[in-house]
Design an enzyme around this catalytic site. Structure first.
Site, PDB file in Angstrom:
ATOM      1  N   ARG A  33      11.505   2.004   3.341  1.00 45.14           N
ATOM      2  CA  ARG A  33      10.842   1.351   4.456  1.00 45.14           C
ATOM      3  C   ARG A  33      11.778   0.253   4.927  1.00 45.14           C
ATOM      4  NH1 ARG A  33       5.331   1.200   5.798  1.00 45.14           N
ATOM      5  NH2 ARG A  33       4.807  -0.451   7.245  1.00 45.14           N
TER       6      ARG A  33
ATOM      7  N   ARG B  72       0.812  -1.202   0.000  1.00 43.23           N
ATOM      8  CA  ARG B  72       0.000   0.000   0.000  1.00 43.23           C
ATOM      9  C   ARG B  72       0.859   1.272   0.000  1.00 43.23           C
ATOM     10  NH1 ARG B  72      -5.466  -0.001   1.294  1.00 43.23           N
ATOM     11  NH2 ARG B  72      -5.269  -2.207   1.782  1.00 43.23           N
ATOM     12  N   THR B  73       1.811   1.306   0.920  1.00 45.02           N
ATOM     13  CA  THR B  73       2.657   2.497   1.016  1.00 45.02           C
ATOM     14  C   THR B  73       3.520   2.654  -0.235  1.00 45.02           C
ATOM     15  OG1 THR B  73       2.737   2.146   3.397  1.00 45.02           O
ATOM     16  CG2 THR B  73       4.311   3.696   2.499  1.00 45.02           C
TER      17      THR B  73
ATOM     18  N   LYS C  60      21.850  -9.994   2.017  1.00 42.05           N
ATOM     19  CA  LYS C  60      22.863 -10.559   2.905  1.00 42.05           C
ATOM     20  C   LYS C  60      24.086  -9.678   2.996  1.00 42.05           C
ATOM     21  CE  LYS C  60      21.426 -14.628   4.468  1.00 42.05           C
ATOM     22  NZ  LYS C  60      20.065 -14.043   4.618  1.00 42.05           N
TER      23      LYS C  60
ATOM     24  N   HIS D 179       6.376   6.948  11.040  1.00 42.25           N
ATOM     25  CA  HIS D 179       5.756   6.815   9.718  1.00 42.25           C
ATOM     26  C   HIS D 179       5.176   8.187   9.361  1.00 42.25           C
ATOM     27  CE1 HIS D 179       4.079   5.178   6.247  1.00 42.25           C
ATOM     28  NE2 HIS D 179       3.206   4.309   6.732  1.00 42.25           N
TER      29      HIS D 179
END
Ligand SMILES: [Zn+2]
Lengths: 144, 311
Positions: free
Chosen positions: B102, B52-53, B81, B130
């Site tokens: 994010r 969504r974001t 990694k 956020h």
């Protein structure tokens, strides 16, 4: 009575609460340096007022943050030519880096070597509380 | 000076109001903004999936005529990694004009901002900050209530762990709110430190705590619903007992003010009954839509284009 001669140039960490001298010695990693060092324990004739003392001969970069976290009774004397030229009363540090680990398991500081948080003192009733600069969680420090 | 948006505090109230104003301007005439970010590249780095974001930012950038590079979860990135975030960011900031990220680890965007050559926008770091959700909430309130000031706001549900609610509460407090009604089960009450913060910094705001939404819903100008997760409860019985009380349905809406609005950051689990979706007071889908426009305004600000172009 002096078991060990006073030092000519260097640092005397005085008034360490009895029993914490060894802890200070280890936290400052004095066993790894070249300087002549002395740890005196249970100093003082008065039964109730015994203390520990550490003497370090020569140049040494003393970390006051560590002392402030362990014991705020400490006074530090800087010695030049056998005279005390400066007396410093140790206080709880407002900012601490390196010495504390953030207690928030989700904090970036645990998984990324670049993330070296600075902790800011936000409370000190009973225990010291430090806030992480990355995740802002408060970590309680019990250095006893 | 290069600016980042890591937490809501990075913006002053005036800057937030300006973003809202421009977001609303774009909303009215999106066509006028097509092309203002032409030739610019957004690096969209999602170290943890959040469809969504991500789509909201991608859509915002595309509507401005810009391009997007990046990844949707860490498994497809070189960061999977070993590689330090600092290295990933240093490199990505050579490839782009703006970074949206994010990350599951709290504080990661702050770390990224220290190594980036371009502005960094935090699109969520764990349960920490956020800021663009807060901006989305603000533009929605402004759109439907005309002003951010003087409202009675009911915050409903998980007020303990929901940190986006915490930042909305703190932000709305600075916009002279009249009253906050905190509706939650005991297990999910607003943390003590925040109550103390409000008391010390905003003593003029009336605070009321309540267990049942039906008792207080008639007072609220804004009803802000949050997700209640089953895992937050100590046992199944407690959850079942409480879940109905935090379900907003037609019956409860009958008691709500005629000019109230119902907000929810989405996705909902079962806090809002589908039957109220048609109620004109339900604005949670519009809220998502406005989220794109406020992000367009924010991208313009960070890139210094459009209304933010240097004169
Ligand atoms: Zn931390």
């Amino acid at each position: 009575m002096r078991l060990v001669n006073s030092i000519k140039n260097g640092i005397v960490i005085d008034h360490i609460t009895k029993g914490r001298g060894l802890r200070v010695y280890h936290e400052l990693k004095l066993d790894t340096i070249e300087n002549t060092t002395v740890l005196l324990m249970n100093v003082g004739s008065d039964h109730l007022n015994k203390k520990d003392i550490i003497k370090i001969e020569g140049d040494f970069d003393l970390n006051h943050e560590i002392l402030g976290l362990i014991d705020t009774n400490i006074t530090v004397n800087l010695i030049e030519n056998e005279k005390v030229v400066k007396k410093i009363f140790v206080e709880v540090p407002e900012k601490v880096s390196n010495l504390i680990k953030c207690q928030n398991p989700r904090c970036i500081s645990h998984t990324d070597d670049y993330a070296k948080p600075v902790f800011t003192l936000v409370g000190k009733n009973g225990e010291l509380q430090y806030q992480c600069s990355y995740c802002e969680e408060v970590t309680k420090v019990k250095f006893k | 000076m290069m600016r980042h948006l890591i937490e809501p505090k990075d913006l002053t109230n005036d800057e937030m109001l300006r973003l809202i104003e421009i977001g609303q301007r774009i909303y009215k005439d999106p066509q006028a903004y097509h092309g203002v970010a032409r030739g610019k590249i957004l690096a969209s780095l999602f170290f943890e999936p959040s469809t969504r974001t991500k789509f909201s930012f991608d859509s915002a950038m595309l509507r401005l005529g810009g391009e997007i590079i990046g990844f949707a979860d860490a498994n497809t990135s070189s960061a999977k990694k070993g590689e330090s975030l600092a290295d990933t960011i240093r490199v990505m900031s050579f490839y782009s004009d703006l970074i949206v990220m994010r990350h599951p680890k709290e504080g990661a965007p702050l770390l990224a901002s220290k190594y980036s050559e371009v502005p960094v926008i935090n699109a969520g770091d764990g349960g920490h900050n956020h800021p663009t959700q807060t901006l989305t909430d603000l533009i929605t309130i402004s759109q439907y209530k005309k002003t951010l000031e003087n409202h009675c706001i009911a915050f409903v549900g998980d007020l303990k762990y929901g940190r986006t609610v915490h930042s909305l509460i703190k932000t709305m407090a600075t916009f002279h709110s009249k009253k906050f009604i905190l509706v939650s089960p005991d297990e999910l009450r607003l943390p003590e430190f925040l109550l103390k913060y409000l008391e010390e910094n905003h003593p003029e705001i009336e605070i009321q705590e309540a267990h049942y939404l039906e008792d207080v819903i008639h007072e609220a100008d804004i009803i802000y619903m949050t997700r209640i997760q089953k895992e937050r409860f100590f046992n199944e019985a407690d959850y079942i007992k409480l879940k109905d009380s935090f379900l907003l349905d037609k019956e409860k809406m009958q008691r709500a003010r005629k000019d109230a609005i119902v907000m929810h950051p989405l996705p909902r689990v079962n806090e809002i009954a589908y039957e109220i979706d048609d109620d004109p007071r339900s604005v949670y889908f519009e809220q998502s839509k406005l989220g794109v426009y406020i992000r367009m305004a924010l991208i313009c600000k960070m890139l210094e284009v459009g209304d933010y172009a240097a004169r």
